[in-house]
Design an enzyme around this catalytic site. Structure first.
Site, PDB file in Angstrom:
ATOM      1  N   GLU A 199      35.614 -11.452-103.515  1.00 49.52           N
ATOM      2  CA  GLU A 199      36.553 -11.917-102.365  1.00 49.52           C
ATOM      3  C   GLU A 199      37.117 -13.129-102.870  1.00 49.52           C
ATOM      4  OE1 GLU A 199      34.500 -10.415 -98.436  1.00 49.52           O
ATOM      5  OE2 GLU A 199      34.232 -12.257 -98.862  1.00 49.52           O
ATOM      6  N   ARG A 291      21.373  -7.793 -86.140  1.00 51.12           N
ATOM      7  CA  ARG A 291      20.213  -8.530 -85.771  1.00 51.12           C
ATOM      8  C   ARG A 291      20.164  -9.528 -85.031  1.00 51.12           C
ATOM      9  NH1 ARG A 291      20.096 -12.796 -89.092  1.00 51.12           N
ATOM     10  NH2 ARG A 291      20.731 -12.769 -91.084  1.00 51.12           N
TER      11      ARG A 291
END
Length: 445
Positions: A199, A291
């Protein structure tokens, strides 16, 4: 759910126990030999030894944890964060055993845990992503070609990684040549897959995330943002909400984008969508954590919502307790991750805590994992506690934080508490003028 096994340890286990007690739910703690005397073991309704101290012989033993849950009469399992919390196979095993997994659907965990696949899903949903490789990169030469096309610097990342592990900044071809093989090897060792991708590295960036929640019945809301830009080695050190950086326009765009991202995967339970911002307030999707986050307490303090309670409610099939228009953010909150750490070398400093005393008062919350007399062992993350300071304004919260760390007492081991005093007295931080390079450039860590 009448009884929940917590497949974790330390402060997050204690945090989950607190909410379960409030809801009238019994708890089952698991512990390794190294953790037998910690507070969470004593606070649970019952506790089960799970194995020897190394995580591979204890907290990562999925079958042993399931066996403990069944034997203890648990009907739900909360994974906390870390360990098995984003392991789709574990979530599937829990459901196969007829237990409730307090988290997202296994297929969502699997999809969003693959950074390459999740990028593709976000692009399809119209969510902006950081320029980079289309998929995984097999060879160094391919990585070089992509890096030269999007322009250096770049970030080389493990496709299945998270938490800053398996992530290296490369300034040029030389750095890429040095790092490519080692990042692949680290990815294989930590995550079971050596796939990596590239990236573009955003200069002078802010790291800002949005807490989202879904009930699995089409209802998805956001609970505002957290600024996580104070980092060292890609690991978060201080978080705050709201971000002092965002304009109202950028904030509104961010929330709508986060909701679109969550809707794209029909998200259920608690999740966090992380973005990187450039200096012009352009933002890009980084990843989704399927989560509860370490920094969830910041959101709880500004919204007044117990996120663990919401996790349990939605896991057992109930609708979200509030609609978007009923969720408000009030005041300001910081979270400081207190570690057993050498404040000069910035390395873990395990040992026995002789005395651990925290000041009490308005706007002070401490989610602790250890008490005086406990030993911080070298087997696990050395976080001692999370210190959450809040107030009506950012300035009030900062002043409370400064006073808190002046009075905090921890002896017997070294800690990173002195670092927080440096941060809180730095003029760039006090003005909210900081980026992900703040610690390296302003505090010289």
């Amino acid at each position: 759910m009448q009884r929940v096994l917590i497949a974790n340890r330390g402060e997050i286990a204690l945090r989950i126990i607190k909410t379960c007690k409030k809801m009238g739910i019994e708890t089952v703690a698991i512990y390794s030999d190294a953790d037998a005397g910690l507070p969470y073991v004593q606070e649970a309704t019952t506790a089960v030894r799970i194995g020897e101290p190394p995580v591979a012989k204890s907290y990562l033993q999925a079958q042993q944890i399931l066996h403990a849950a069944k034997n203890a009469g648990a009907d739900g399992i909360h994974p906390g964060y870390g360990f098995l919390s984003e392991n789709a196979e574990f979530a599937e095993l829990v459901e196969k055993e007829g237990l409730i997994f307090i988290g997202p659907k296994p297929e969502t965990i699997r999809l969003m845990g693959d950074k390459v696949a999740s990028r593709a899903v976000m692009m399809q949903a119209g969510v902006p992503v950081v320029p980079g490789s289309e998929g995984g990169i097999a060879a160094l030469e391919e990585a070089k070609e992509i890096a030269e096309r999007i322009g250096y610097p770049v970030m080389l990342k493990a496709s299945s990684g998270g938490g800053g592990i398996g992530m290296v900044k490369c300034a040029d071809n030389g750095d890429l040549e040095k790092s490519f093989a080692s990042v692949k090897a680290r990815a294989k060792a930590y995550f079971g897959s050596d796939e990596v991708f590239l990236e573009k590295f955003i200069l002078n960036a802010r790291h800002i995330e949005v807490q989202v929640f879904g009930d699995g019945n089409g209802n998805i809301v956001h609970l505002f943002e957290r600024d996580c830009s104070v980092q060292r080695r890609n690991q978060k050190v201080v978080e705050e909400s709201p971000s002092p950086f965002l304009s109202d326009q950028a904030r509104a765009q961010l929330f709508e984008t986060a909701l679109n991202a969550a809707r794209a995967v029909d998200y259920k339970n608690a999740g966090t969508i992380e973005f990187i911002f450039d200096e012009q307030e352009n933002f890009y999707f980084l990843e989704m954590n399927t989560r509860l986050q370490v920094e969830h307490a910041v959101t709880e303090e500004v919204t007044g919502i117990d996120l663990v309670e919401w996790q349990i409610l939605t896991a057992r099939g109930e609708a979200l307790p509030k609609n978007q228009e009923d969720i408000k953010s009030k005041g300001h909150a910081f979270e400081f991750r207190l570690y057993a750490e050498d404040p000069e070398k910035f390395l873990p400093s395990p040992g026995k805590i002789e005395l651990f005393e925290v000041p009490a008062g308005e706007g002070i919350r401490v989610d602790y994992g250890y008490k005086s007399g406990d030993a911080v062992t070298p087997f696990y993350d050395p976080m001692i506690a999370k210190c959450i300071l809040s107030g009506e304004t950012r300035e009030v919260a900062m002043e409370r934080a400064r006073a808190f760390f002046e009075k905090l007492t921890i002896t017997g081991i070294k800690s990173n508490a002195p670092l927080f005093t440096k941060i809180l007295t730095n003029p760039d931080f006090t003005k909210g003028n900081y980026t992900t390079s703040f610690l390296q450039t302003k505090i010289k860590t």
